[in-house]
Each structure stands twice: as C-alpha cells, then as structure tokens.
Design a protein around this motif. Structure first.
Motif, PDB file in Angstrom:
ATOM      1  N   SER A 203      -2.449  -7.955  -4.813  1.00  0.00           N
ATOM      2  CA  SER A 203      -2.679  -8.400  -3.438  1.00  0.00           C
ATOM      3  C   SER A 203      -3.781  -7.563  -2.806  1.00  0.00           C
ATOM      4  O   SER A 203      -3.996  -6.413  -3.169  1.00  0.00           O
ATOM      5  N   GLU A 204      -4.509  -8.156  -1.850  1.00  0.00           N
ATOM      6  CA  GLU A 204      -5.615  -7.459  -1.206  1.00  0.00           C
ATOM      7  C   GLU A 204      -5.109  -6.238  -0.456  1.00  0.00           C
ATOM      8  O   GLU A 204      -4.114  -6.300   0.279  1.00  0.00           O
ATOM      9  N   GLY A 205      -5.768  -5.101  -0.646  1.00  0.00           N
ATOM     10  CA  GLY A 205      -5.378  -3.876   0.051  1.00  0.00           C
ATOM     11  C   GLY A 205      -4.240  -3.137  -0.610  1.00  0.00           C
ATOM     12  O   GLY A 205      -3.770  -2.129  -0.087  1.00  0.00           O
ATOM     13  N   ALA A 206      -3.775  -3.638  -1.781  1.00  0.00           N
ATOM     14  CA  ALA A 206      -2.662  -2.964  -2.454  1.00  0.00           C
ATOM     15  C   ALA A 206      -3.119  -1.617  -2.987  1.00  0.00           C
ATOM     16  O   ALA A 206      -4.285  -1.408  -3.309  1.00  0.00           O
ATOM     17  N   TRP A 315      -9.512   4.563   1.091  1.00  0.00           N
ATOM     18  CA  TRP A 315      -9.681   4.350  -0.347  1.00  0.00           C
ATOM     19  C   TRP A 315      -9.130   2.988  -0.756  1.00  0.00           C
ATOM     20  O   TRP A 315      -9.715   2.308  -1.611  1.00  0.00           O
ATOM     21  N   ARG A 316      -8.027   2.579  -0.146  1.00  0.00           N
ATOM     22  CA  ARG A 316      -7.487   1.237  -0.438  1.00  0.00           C
ATOM     23  C   ARG A 316      -8.507   0.161  -0.063  1.00  0.00           C
ATOM     24  O   ARG A 316      -8.691  -0.821  -0.784  1.00  0.00           O
ATOM     25  N   GLU A 317      -9.157   0.354   1.081  1.00  0.00           N
ATOM     26  CA  GLU A 317     -10.176  -0.602   1.515  1.00  0.00           C
ATOM     27  C   GLU A 317     -11.335  -0.643   0.524  1.00  0.00           C
ATOM     28  O   GLU A 317     -11.846  -1.720   0.178  1.00  0.00           O
ATOM     29  N   PHE A 319     -11.271   0.132  -2.676  1.00  0.00           N
ATOM     30  CA  PHE A 319     -10.846  -0.391  -3.981  1.00  0.00           C
ATOM     31  C   PHE A 319     -10.511  -1.879  -3.957  1.00  0.00           C
ATOM     32  O   PHE A 319     -10.377  -2.497  -5.022  1.00  0.00           O
ATOM     33  N   ALA A 320     -10.368  -2.472  -2.778  1.00  0.00           N
ATOM     34  CA  ALA A 320      -9.857  -3.845  -2.666  1.00  0.00           C
ATOM     35  C   ALA A 320     -10.578  -4.848  -3.569  1.00  0.00           C
ATOM     36  O   ALA A 320      -9.927  -5.693  -4.211  1.00  0.00           O
ATOM     37  N   PRO A 321     -11.914  -4.826  -3.688  1.00  0.00           N
ATOM     38  CA  PRO A 321     -12.581  -5.848  -4.532  1.00  0.00           C
ATOM     39  C   PRO A 321     -12.285  -5.699  -6.022  1.00  0.00           C
ATOM     40  O   PRO A 321     -12.559  -6.626  -6.794  1.00  0.00           O
ATOM     41  N   LEU A 322     -11.724  -4.576  -6.437  1.00  0.00           N
ATOM     42  CA  LEU A 322     -11.535  -4.327  -7.866  1.00  0.00           C
ATOM     43  C   LEU A 322     -10.318  -5.041  -8.440  1.00  0.00           C
ATOM     44  O   LEU A 322     -10.139  -5.072  -9.660  1.00  0.00           O
ATOM     45  N   TRP A 323      -9.464  -5.591  -7.575  1.00  0.00           N
ATOM     46  CA  TRP A 323      -8.210  -6.161  -8.067  1.00  0.00           C
ATOM     47  C   TRP A 323      -8.218  -7.682  -8.114  1.00  0.00           C
ATOM     48  O   TRP A 323      -7.180  -8.314  -8.216  1.00  0.00           O
ATOM     49  N   ASN A 342      -2.353  12.282  -5.125  1.00  0.00           N
ATOM     50  CA  ASN A 342      -1.316  11.510  -4.435  1.00  0.00           C
ATOM     51  C   ASN A 342      -1.934  10.472  -3.502  1.00  0.00           C
ATOM     52  O   ASN A 342      -1.453   9.348  -3.392  1.00  0.00           O
ATOM     53  N   THR A 343      -3.030  10.864  -2.827  1.00  0.00           N
ATOM     54  CA  THR A 343      -3.700   9.946  -1.906  1.00  0.00           C
ATOM     55  C   THR A 343      -4.215   8.707  -2.632  1.00  0.00           C
ATOM     56  O   THR A 343      -4.179   7.594  -2.103  1.00  0.00           O
ATOM     57  N   LEU A 344      -4.670   8.880  -3.867  1.00  0.00           N
ATOM     58  CA  LEU A 344      -5.225   7.770  -4.636  1.00  0.00           C
ATOM     59  C   LEU A 344      -4.177   7.040  -5.478  1.00  0.00           C
ATOM     60  O   LEU A 344      -4.517   6.133  -6.237  1.00  0.00           O
ATOM     61  N   GLY A 345      -2.935   7.452  -5.357  1.00  0.00           N
ATOM     62  CA  GLY A 345      -1.870   6.737  -6.057  1.00  0.00           C
ATOM     63  C   GLY A 345      -1.534   7.264  -7.421  1.00  0.00           C
ATOM     64  O   GLY A 345      -0.829   6.602  -8.191  1.00  0.00           O
ATOM     65  N   CYS A 346      -2.018   8.470  -7.757  1.00  0.00           N
ATOM     66  CA  CYS A 346      -1.728   9.055  -9.063  1.00  0.00           C
ATOM     67  C   CYS A 346      -0.578  10.052  -8.912  1.00  0.00           C
ATOM     68  O   CYS A 346      -0.737  11.105  -8.289  1.00  0.00           O
ATOM     69  N   THR A 347       0.574   9.724  -9.473  1.00  0.00           N
ATOM     70  CA  THR A 347       1.757  10.575  -9.306  1.00  0.00           C
ATOM     71  C   THR A 347       1.817  11.705 -10.321  1.00  0.00           C
ATOM     72  O   THR A 347       2.546  12.680 -10.131  1.00  0.00           O
TER      73      THR A 347
END
Length: 598
Positions: A203-206, A315-317, A319-323, A342-347
């Motif tokens: 989904s956009e912005g995920a 960063w979500r904004e 990255f949005a076109p990449l999905w 963590n900010t970029l979603g890497c746990t």
C-alpha cells in the motif's frame, strides 16, 4: 562533531604564506624591479622582519597545544602577515598596470599626466609599506614574547627550508586493496538475495519490512562504506538485480535531491530540470516497475530536531514509489546511529566492529611497508605491531597512520608515533590530527582549504587543483600553468595515498570523496581562515574570514556582514544540477577569487 585539540583553533599554518612573501620581496629587491630603488630600504626591512617572524611562527605551529593568550598572540601575528600579503599583492597589481601603461605610452607618446599617475601610485604603495612595517614590527615584539614562553626548540631549523620532496606512492583501486570483510560481505549478500525475485503488493506510504531494509551500523572510519562498496560491486548482486543505485545521503535530508540521484543513477540520460517532487516520484515508479532493484543509502543520519515520527514519515514518503509493481526491492543502509535502523524499519541491524587483528596488521603492512618485506625490518615490524594494537581495528586510522609512516620509514618517527601520537587511543580524531600534523606545510594548507566543501561532496581533482593554483598554494619553481597543474595533481595524489581523500568505485567509475571525519578535521584546521556556512549555522559570519562557502539562499548575509579580508567566495546552488557523473553530484557551485585593490 568530534573534539579537536585546542591548538587547531589557530587555523592552518601560515609558514608557506610567509615563504612566498619572502620570495616576492627578494625578487623586488634583486633584479626584477630596480626602477623602484626608492623602496629598497623598506623592502629590505620587510625581508628581515619576515625572516624573524617565520622563526616564531614555525616554532608556534609545531606546538601541539597553546593556551588562550598564546593563541591570541599567534592570531595577531597571522592577521598582520595576511595584511602584508595583501599589500604585496597590490604591489604586483600596480606593476602589471605599470607595464601595461608603458606599452600604451610607446604607441601614444609620453605624457606628464600618466607619469604623475604612476608617481601617485608609488607614493600610495610607499605609505602602505611604511604602515605595514610598523604593524609587523609591533606584532613581532609580541611574537618574541610568545616564543620565549613556548620555548625556542629547533627554531633555527625552520629558516626557509627547501620544499620537502615526498615520495608519491600509488593509491590502490578498491578491488585490489580491501582487506578482510569477506565473512561480512557474504552474509549480507545472502540476505540481499533472499526472496529478491518475489513480487510484493504494498500500500502507498507503507513502512518497509525488516527483510527489505538491511542496515550496517558502526562508528566513523570503521569501514561501513567500504563493505557496502564490496557488496554493491559483487558479481552475485550484479547478476541478480536489474537496477542498482548508490546514494550518499549525509547529514542533510533532501528528498528532491535523493530522488533525483536515484533516477540519474538508473538512467544517466534523463533530464529532470523542470521536475517537481511529485513528477520525480511518478518517474521513479515507472522506472522500477517490474524490476529487481537494489538501493544503497550511504551515511544516513537521524535528524534530532524533527523527532522520530517526522524522520520515519519523510523516509516513507521517499520510498513510496518503490512498492508499485516491482519484482523485488532491497535497501542497504550504512549509518553510525542505531536509531536510524529502527526509523527505516530494520529491527535487526548489522553491527560492524573493527577489523580482526590479522586483517588490521595486513592493512597496516600494505600501507606502511608498501612493497618492502617486514621481515627485513624487524624493529619497525615490532613497533608497527604495537601501533596496530592501539588503532582498535579502525580502517581509516590504520590507512592514515600507515600512509604517513610509509613516507617516514625510520625508527625515530615510528617510535614517536607510538609513544606520543596515540595518547588517546579511543579518539580516532586524535590519530587523524597526528597524520595532519605530519604533512608538509604546503599539503596542510591544501587539505585545510577543503573544509569549504560540504560532507559527501564528490571532488573533481582538476577543479580543486585550479583553486589551489589561484591561491598560490602550489610550490613550483617554473611557475607555468602546466607545471603548476602537474605539481598540484601530485599534491592531490599524495593526500589520496595518505587517505585524506578516498577513491570510491561505482560501477566502474571512480569518485573522489572525503570521509566525514576528515571533513571535520579540515573544518577545524582551517578555522580562522575558512568558514563554511551550512543550513543551520547562525546568522553571522566572522569578519576576519578569508575563504567563505555559503548556500545560495543565504547570500543575503553578505550584505550585512563586513568581510574586508575575503579572498574566496563559493556559492552553492542546489537548484542547478550537475549530472555528468552518474547523477551523483547534484549540487553545483560558483566560486570567485577575490582580490580587491583600492
């Protein structure tokens, strides 16, 4: 920013400036300008004072620490020397004008008016020369007091030495000179190849998932960028990804710049001149559709001013076109900060520690011994092993120290580095400062000047050398442009071989960059002479600054700040895009060499 010893607040060394002035004065006195005989006495006095001041400056500049009062005295002395240099530059200008007028007089005939103008110019210079001598004499009295305080050790050795002849060692290309990291490379390559060909609907912005973002976290100089380069150029990665893009993010987050760089890395022919952010994102979405895409984000920082939510949202904004309809996207990030992962979603970030002891020694051996066999220099080998233990596996520190020792291949210098240079083994900046102090003076000057350039900037050696030539930083007896350019390039290569610059390879193209820590070092060592006004700097420019770097949107400060000694003005223009080098350099600059004669 890392802490630098207080002594660097004095700025770069001024000894090369004094030596150049000394040569000019000697030229005026000897044969070139005998028509100016009525100035001989003043010029000879200037020659004597410059010689005496050089002794004092040389002694002070070799000191590792100066207290506040000593720094103030040295600042006064340097300011007076620069004022004297400006007057000599004006004299040079007057002489050029004189020669031009003589050529005109030959064709137009002599005129009492033109002769009178020349005499007025001479009188003006004579008046300034007297004022300069008076100023230098006063400052020299203070400097004599300074040298008595700090001690006159080795003072006589600083008497106008010949330029040092340093052996220029060749720099190794990335593929030939990477030591260690094979285990880390293989582990990360395997992670990047997992499920890379499986299409995903997003989904956009995920927010990206942990499997899509891999973050290498480590301290400055530990080798994060080098490891990422190994991965980026690994044949397994090349064979399994349709598209790759490498972006140096650095301190300032700029979504338009980053998106443009991604697009121009994918398509070098694309023209993005009139694209706004929405159009850029639409273009990016179309470019990566049905592709397997690897994006490397080098040197990502966390913006403390905007907080966690804002950092994650922007960063979500981006990255949005990449999905949208891609076969598979992976994002590899290098950073010094765990919070970025963590900010970029890497746990589960990938922590990068220092080189293993064997790899550290191998890297040091190649840098310090070069083609020599350590078994033939057992005493130096023993000293080198102790030095390596103190460097804590920092690749940047090992290369910087090793490069210095390679050109100083003797027991005395190696012991000095071991016993005095590494007193704070946990502070890499102390080690880098040592490498700077061991450079010859003319290279110190050239390196410090680079503090005007922002972090992450891609240097063009020819452009930088031309700037050095314009400021008479290049020591070359022939004084032709060709010889100056050749000598200047040898300066750059020497700094490169000592790791003050780095040669990074992107898909077969080499780019020259300065590590962030080296950039910090250049800023500190140029303090007082150079000033780089970044986005968040205060609304003030030091009035005594001689070389200024400023963003185009802040040039209004030039109207309110009195900059009477300005020699260089670099205006960074983020609107104009230079896309000649794989789209990697997306801010251009205009620079002026300022010498105003009144």
């Amino acid at each position: 920013m890392a802490t630098i010893p207080l002594a660097t607040g004095v700025g770069w060394v001024v000894s090369p400036v004094i030596k150049l002035m000394f040569e000019k004065v000697q030229s005026y006195i000897s044969t070139q300008y005998r028509w100016q005989s009525n100035l001989d006495d003043g010029l000879k006095k200037l020659e004597t004072i410059l010689t005496e001041i050089l002794l004092v400056v040389g002694t002070a500049e070799r000191r590792r620490t100066l207290d506040f009062n000593q720094q103030a005295l040295l600042h006064q002395l340097k300011d007076a020397v620069y004022d004297a240099e400006d007057i000599l530059d004006e004299f040079d200008y007057m002489l050029l004008k004189e020669n031009a007028e003589k050529r005109n007089l030959r064709s137009l005939g002599s005129s009492s008016i033109s002769i009178a103008k020349r005499l007025v110019g001479h009188d003006k210079f004579r008046s300034k020369l007297r004022k300069m001598l008076k100023s230098l004499s006063r400052v020299k009295e203070c400097a004599d007091m300074l040298v008595r305080v700090i001690g006159p050790e080795n003072c006589s050795s600083h008497m106008l030495p010949e330029p040092l002849q340093w052996r220029i060692t060749s720099s190794f290309s990335l593929g030939e000179f990477v030591v260690g990291r094979q285990k880390e490379r293989d582990e990360l390559v395997n992670q990047l190849l997992e499920q890379v060909g499986i299409p995903k609907s997003r989904s956009e912005g995920a927010r990206p998932t942990s499997s899509e973002v891999i973050t290498i976290v480590g301290t400055g100089g530990i080798g994060k960028t080098t490891l990422a380069q190994l991965i980026y150029n690994d044949k397994r990665i090349e064979d399994n990804y349709d598209l790759r893009a490498w972006i140096c993010v650095s301190h300032v987050f700029d979504k338009v710049r980053i998106t443009k760089e991604i697009l121009t890395s994918i398509d070098k022919t694309i023209d993005l001149t009139n694209f706004n952010f929405s159009m850029l994102q639409e273009e990016l979405k179309n470019k990566v559709k049905m592709k397997k895409f690897l994006l490397v984000l080098d040197d990502v920082w966390y913006d403390e001013k905007v907080g966690g939510s804002m950092n994650a949202d922007r960063w979500r904004e981006l990255f949005a076109p990449l999905w949208h309809g891609v076969k598979g996207v992976k994002i590899l990030v290098t950073t010094r900060m765990d919070i970025v992962a963590n900010t970029l979603g890497c746990t589960t970030p990938f922590p990068l520690s220092g080189l293993e002891s064997e790899d550290s020694w191998e890297l040091f051996r190649r840098c310090a011994f070069n083609t020599r066999d350590p078994k033939e220099h057992l005493e130096l080998k023993s000293i080198g092993e102790h030095i390596v233990q103190r460097l804590n596996g920092s690749a940047l520190a090992i290369k910087a120290v090793g490069g210095h020792l390679s050109s100083n291949f003797n027991n005395q210098e190696w012991n000095r580095v071991l016993n005095k240079g590494l007193s704070n083994e946990k502070d890499i900046m102390t080690i880098l400062r040592l490498s700077y102090e061991c450079l010859p003076e003319h290279l110190q000057q050239c390196f410090s000047f680079c503090g005007l350039f922002p972090k992450g900037y891609y240097f063009e050696p020819d452009v930088l050398v031309n700037m050095w030539i314009a400021h008479e930083f290049i020591q070359d007896g022939r004084h032709t442009y060709g010889s100056l350019k050749s000598t200047g390039r040898s300066y750059f290569d020497e700094l490169l071989s000592r790791s003050f610059f780095q040669a990074l390879q992107y898909g077969g193209t080499v780019h020259y960059v300065m590590h962030d820590l080296m950039n910090d070092l250049a800023v500190h060592t140029s303090n007082g002479e150079c000033y780089r006004l970044d986005v968040d700097e205060p609304e003030e420019i030091p009035p005594a600054v001689r070389h200024l770097s400023i963003l185009a949107e802040r040039v209004d400060l030039l109207c309110v700040c009195k900059l009477q000694r300005l020699r260089t003005l670099i205006i960074w223009n983020k609107v104009r895009s230079f896309q000649g080098v794989e789209g990697l350099e997306t801010i251009g600059f205009d620079w002026l060499l300022l010498k105003t004669f009144t």
